[in-house]
Design a protein around this motif. Structure first.
Motif, PDB file in Angstrom:
ATOM      1  N   TRP A 223      57.519 -47.341  15.676  1.00 48.73           N
ATOM      2  CA  TRP A 223      56.975 -48.177  14.607  1.00 48.73           C
ATOM      3  C   TRP A 223      56.044 -49.245  15.157  1.00 48.73           C
ATOM      4  CZ3 TRP A 223      58.287 -45.981  10.171  1.00 48.73           C
ATOM      5  CH2 TRP A 223      59.405 -45.134  10.190  1.00 48.73           C
ATOM      6  N   LEU A 224      55.060 -49.626  14.358  1.00 49.04           N
ATOM      7  CA  LEU A 224      54.134 -50.690  14.741  1.00 49.04           C
ATOM      8  C   LEU A 224      54.712 -52.067  14.429  1.00 49.04           C
ATOM      9  CD1 LEU A 224      50.829 -49.121  13.355  1.00 49.04           C
ATOM     10  CD2 LEU A 224      51.598 -49.188  15.743  1.00 49.04           C
ATOM     11  N   PHE A 225      55.502 -52.165  13.354  1.00 51.24           N
ATOM     12  CA  PHE A 225      56.044 -53.443  12.906  1.00 51.24           C
ATOM     13  C   PHE A 225      57.477 -53.626  13.393  1.00 51.24           C
ATOM     14  CE2 PHE A 225      52.709 -52.404   9.840  1.00 51.24           C
ATOM     15  CZ  PHE A 225      51.925 -53.545   9.949  1.00 51.24           C
ATOM     16  N   ASP A 226      57.905 -54.862  13.391  1.00 49.43           N
ATOM     17  CA  ASP A 226      59.243 -55.200  13.866  1.00 49.43           C
ATOM     18  C   ASP A 226      60.244 -55.050  12.725  1.00 49.43           C
ATOM     19  OD1 ASP A 226      61.554 -56.202  14.947  1.00 49.43           O
ATOM     20  OD2 ASP A 226      60.660 -58.082  15.656  1.00 49.43           O
ATOM     21  N   TRP A 227      60.756 -53.866  12.529  1.00 48.27           N
ATOM     22  CA  TRP A 227      61.716 -53.585  11.461  1.00 48.27           C
ATOM     23  C   TRP A 227      63.080 -54.196  11.751  1.00 48.27           C
ATOM     24  CZ3 TRP A 227      60.375 -52.013   6.777  1.00 48.27           C
ATOM     25  CH2 TRP A 227      59.086 -51.490   6.630  1.00 48.27           C
ATOM     26  N   HIS A 228      63.366 -54.456  13.020  1.00 47.66           N
ATOM     27  CA  HIS A 228      64.631 -55.118  13.357  1.00 47.66           C
ATOM     28  C   HIS A 228      64.621 -56.538  12.793  1.00 47.66           C
ATOM     29  CE1 HIS A 228      66.143 -52.269  16.720  1.00 47.66           C
ATOM     30  NE2 HIS A 228      65.422 -51.607  15.828  1.00 47.66           N
ATOM     31  N   TRP A 229      63.481 -57.220  12.870  1.00 50.13           N
ATOM     32  CA  TRP A 229      63.353 -58.554  12.268  1.00 50.13           C
ATOM     33  C   TRP A 229      63.416 -58.440  10.750  1.00 50.13           C
ATOM     34  CZ3 TRP A 229      60.013 -60.761   8.784  1.00 50.13           C
ATOM     35  CH2 TRP A 229      60.125 -62.143   8.626  1.00 50.13           C
ATOM     36  N   GLU A 230      62.705 -57.465  10.215  1.00 45.54           N
ATOM     37  CA  GLU A 230      62.600 -57.286   8.764  1.00 45.54           C
ATOM     38  C   GLU A 230      63.977 -57.093   8.127  1.00 45.54           C
ATOM     39  OE1 GLU A 230      60.040 -57.265   5.459  1.00 45.54           O
ATOM     40  OE2 GLU A 230      59.498 -57.590   7.557  1.00 45.54           O
ATOM     41  N   ILE A 231      64.821 -56.311   8.759  1.00 46.75           N
ATOM     42  CA  ILE A 231      66.138 -56.017   8.187  1.00 46.75           C
ATOM     43  C   ILE A 231      67.065 -57.237   8.219  1.00 46.75           C
ATOM     44  CG2 ILE A 231      67.407 -55.167  10.202  1.00 46.75           C
ATOM     45  CD1 ILE A 231      68.235 -52.768   8.371  1.00 46.75           C
ATOM     46  N   LYS A 232      66.758 -58.193   9.071  1.00 42.00           N
ATOM     47  CA  LYS A 232      67.565 -59.424   9.144  1.00 42.00           C
ATOM     48  C   LYS A 232      67.264 -60.397   8.009  1.00 42.00           C
ATOM     49  CE  LYS A 232      68.045 -59.243  14.135  1.00 42.00           C
ATOM     50  NZ  LYS A 232      67.593 -59.837  15.401  1.00 42.00           N
ATOM     51  N   GLN A 233      66.199 -60.160   7.257  1.00 40.05           N
ATOM     52  CA  GLN A 233      65.837 -61.039   6.151  1.00 40.05           C
ATOM     53  C   GLN A 233      66.754 -60.712   4.975  1.00 40.05           C
ATOM     54  OE1 GLN A 233      63.692 -63.347   7.363  1.00 40.05           O
ATOM     55  NE2 GLN A 233      63.974 -61.962   9.100  1.00 40.05           N
ATOM     56  N   ALA A 234      67.672 -61.600   4.683  1.00 40.21           N
ATOM     57  CA  ALA A 234      68.749 -61.352   3.721  1.00 40.21           C
ATOM     58  C   ALA A 234      68.253 -60.979   2.332  1.00 40.21           C
ATOM     59  CB  ALA A 234      69.669 -62.566   3.638  1.00 40.21           C
ATOM     60  N   GLU A 235      67.109 -61.483   1.915  1.00 39.13           N
ATOM     61  CA  GLU A 235      66.610 -61.228   0.559  1.00 39.13           C
ATOM     62  C   GLU A 235      65.911 -59.865   0.436  1.00 39.13           C
ATOM     63  OE1 GLU A 235      63.122 -62.915   2.784  1.00 39.13           O
ATOM     64  OE2 GLU A 235      65.279 -63.278   2.773  1.00 39.13           O
ATOM     65  N   ARG A 236      65.739 -59.175   1.529  1.00 44.80           N
ATOM     66  CA  ARG A 236      64.993 -57.913   1.526  1.00 44.80           C
ATOM     67  C   ARG A 236      65.906 -56.708   1.656  1.00 44.80           C
ATOM     68  NH1 ARG A 236      59.798 -59.842   5.188  1.00 44.80           N
ATOM     69  NH2 ARG A 236      59.560 -61.795   4.040  1.00 44.80           N
ATOM     70  N   GLU A 237      65.472 -55.617   1.038  1.00 49.42           N
ATOM     71  CA  GLU A 237      66.152 -54.332   1.162  1.00 49.42           C
ATOM     72  C   GLU A 237      65.204 -53.380   1.868  1.00 49.42           C
ATOM     73  OE1 GLU A 237      67.066 -53.117  -2.844  1.00 49.42           O
ATOM     74  OE2 GLU A 237      68.675 -54.592  -3.042  1.00 49.42           O
ATOM     75  N   ILE A 238      65.698 -52.685   2.875  1.00 54.15           N
ATOM     76  CA  ILE A 238      64.894 -51.725   3.629  1.00 54.15           C
ATOM     77  C   ILE A 238      65.362 -50.322   3.249  1.00 54.15           C
ATOM     78  CG2 ILE A 238      64.100 -50.999   5.918  1.00 54.15           C
ATOM     79  CD1 ILE A 238      63.585 -54.037   5.159  1.00 54.15           C
ATOM     80  N   TYR A 239      64.394 -49.461   2.943  1.00 56.33           N
ATOM     81  CA  TYR A 239      64.693 -48.066   2.610  1.00 56.33           C
ATOM     82  C   TYR A 239      63.907 -47.159   3.549  1.00 56.33           C
ATOM     83  CZ  TYR A 239      66.692 -49.985  -1.626  1.00 56.33           C
ATOM     84  OH  TYR A 239      67.463 -50.708  -2.504  1.00 56.33           O
ATOM     85  N   LYS A 240      64.542 -46.055   3.908  1.00 52.99           N
ATOM     86  CA  LYS A 240      63.890 -45.067   4.772  1.00 52.99           C
ATOM     87  C   LYS A 240      63.600 -43.819   3.965  1.00 52.99           C
ATOM     88  CE  LYS A 240      68.364 -43.452   6.517  1.00 52.99           C
ATOM     89  NZ  LYS A 240      69.196 -43.256   7.711  1.00 52.99           N
ATOM     90  N   LEU A 241      62.423 -43.279   4.163  1.00 51.19           N
ATOM     91  CA  LEU A 241      62.038 -42.019   3.534  1.00 51.19           C
ATOM     92  C   LEU A 241      62.423 -40.897   4.477  1.00 51.19           C
ATOM     93  CD1 LEU A 241      60.476 -40.515   1.237  1.00 51.19           C
ATOM     94  CD2 LEU A 241      58.479 -40.666   2.728  1.00 51.19           C
ATOM     95  N   VAL A 242      63.231 -39.965   3.961  1.00 47.78           N
ATOM     96  CA  VAL A 242      63.660 -38.814   4.754  1.00 47.78           C
ATOM     97  C   VAL A 242      63.494 -37.543   3.928  1.00 47.78           C
ATOM     98  CG1 VAL A 242      65.328 -40.154   6.119  1.00 47.78           C
ATOM     99  CG2 VAL A 242      66.089 -38.999   4.038  1.00 47.78           C
ATOM    100  N   LYS A 243      63.337 -36.432   4.611  1.00 51.79           N
ATOM    101  CA  LYS A 243      63.389 -35.138   3.933  1.00 51.79           C
ATOM    102  C   LYS A 243      64.852 -34.840   3.660  1.00 51.79           C
ATOM    103  CE  LYS A 243      61.461 -31.978   6.373  1.00 51.79           C
ATOM    104  NZ  LYS A 243      60.812 -31.166   7.413  1.00 51.79           N
ATOM    105  N   VAL A 244      65.167 -34.302   2.491  1.00 53.18           N
ATOM    106  CA  VAL A 244      66.551 -33.967   2.143  1.00 53.18           C
ATOM    107  C   VAL A 244      67.130 -32.990   3.159  1.00 53.18           C
ATOM    108  CG1 VAL A 244      67.996 -32.841   0.396  1.00 53.18           C
ATOM    109  CG2 VAL A 244      66.293 -34.530  -0.294  1.00 53.18           C
ATOM    110  N   VAL A 245      66.320 -32.060   3.639  1.00 50.10           N
ATOM    111  CA  VAL A 245      66.796 -31.053   4.592  1.00 50.10           C
ATOM    112  C   VAL A 245      66.856 -31.579   6.026  1.00 50.10           C
ATOM    113  CG1 VAL A 245      66.031 -29.101   3.189  1.00 50.10           C
ATOM    114  CG2 VAL A 245      64.489 -30.063   4.926  1.00 50.10           C
ATOM    115  N   GLU A 246      66.353 -32.780   6.253  1.00 46.95           N
ATOM    116  CA  GLU A 246      66.333 -33.369   7.602  1.00 46.95           C
ATOM    117  C   GLU A 246      66.571 -34.884   7.486  1.00 46.95           C
ATOM    118  OE1 GLU A 246      63.516 -32.511  11.466  1.00 46.95           O
ATOM    119  OE2 GLU A 246      62.553 -32.768   9.537  1.00 46.95           O
ATOM    120  N   PRO A 247      67.762 -35.280   7.026  1.00 47.40           N
ATOM    121  CA  PRO A 247      68.010 -36.680   6.675  1.00 47.40           C
ATOM    122  C   PRO A 247      68.088 -37.661   7.840  1.00 47.40           C
ATOM    123  CG  PRO A 247      70.019 -35.401   6.453  1.00 47.40           C
ATOM    124  CD  PRO A 247      68.908 -34.421   6.743  1.00 47.40           C
ATOM    125  N   ARG A 248      68.121 -37.185   9.052  1.00 48.99           N
ATOM    126  CA  ARG A 248      68.222 -38.099  10.198  1.00 48.99           C
ATOM    127  C   ARG A 248      66.858 -38.516  10.744  1.00 48.99           C
ATOM    128  NH1 ARG A 248      73.290 -38.545  12.257  1.00 48.99           N
ATOM    129  NH2 ARG A 248      72.554 -38.942  14.369  1.00 48.99           N
TER     130      ARG A 248
END
Length: 173
Positions: free
Chosen positions: A44-69
């Protein structure tokens, strides 16, 4: 001021294999703070570890149903009481540049923000800040409305179109 820098390659129906055009059903599970280890910083280009620590924010990941990891993209959303604010959106490393694996990742993430807005009772209304050079791009590709400064929004009609395109319909809560 930070603004979105992602370019929408094309609006697709779900995500499409860039080589074959095959479409894949997607899911957008929430990434909880205890799952931050699943986000590899080198992908990733952005610091998602910092982003997820922001209590007011929700982080969602886009995955293929057949490849959820395997994450195809990430989005950071905030419930602002009357709309969803989209803080950050990013394609995974494999979905950037001329040799990207899938088209439609960014569009799918924007559509999910709209879907989340309906779920929260905000009528699909989504706001976000854009880098100045991309304002016209978002107006053209998403039919976003320019509010002022670097702020744009997606209204109910635009939200419905995106949700129908990516998820086959919309449900107003």
């Amino acid at each position: 001021m930070r603004g979105l820098t992602i370019e929408i390659d094309r609006l697709t129906r779900s995500i499409e294999d860039a080589q074959t055009g095959e479409r894949f059903e997607t899911a957008l599970p929430r990434v909880l703070p205890g799952q931050v280890h699943e986000i590899k910083k080198s992908h990733w280009l952005f610091d998602w570890h910092w982003e997820i620590k922001q209590a007011e924010r929700e982080i969602y990941k886009l995955v293929k149903v057949v490849e959820p990891r395997v994450m195809q993209g990430l989005v950071s959303l905030e419930d602002r009481g009357d709309h969803v604010f989209l803080h950050l959106i990013e394609n995974a490393k494999i979905n950037r540049g001329t040799s990207k694996k899938y088209f439609g990742v960014a569009g799918n993430l924007f559509a999910y923000a709209c879907k989340r807005s309906f779920e929260l009772g905000f009528g699909g209304f989504v706001a976000f800040d854009s880098k100045t050079k991309l304002i016209g791009h978002y107006i053209k590709t998403l039919e976003a409305t320019y509010v002022g400064a670097q702020r744009l929004h997606l209204d109910e009609e635009v939200a419905k179109k995106l949700i129908i395109r990516y998820f086959g319909g919309y449900e107003a809560e």
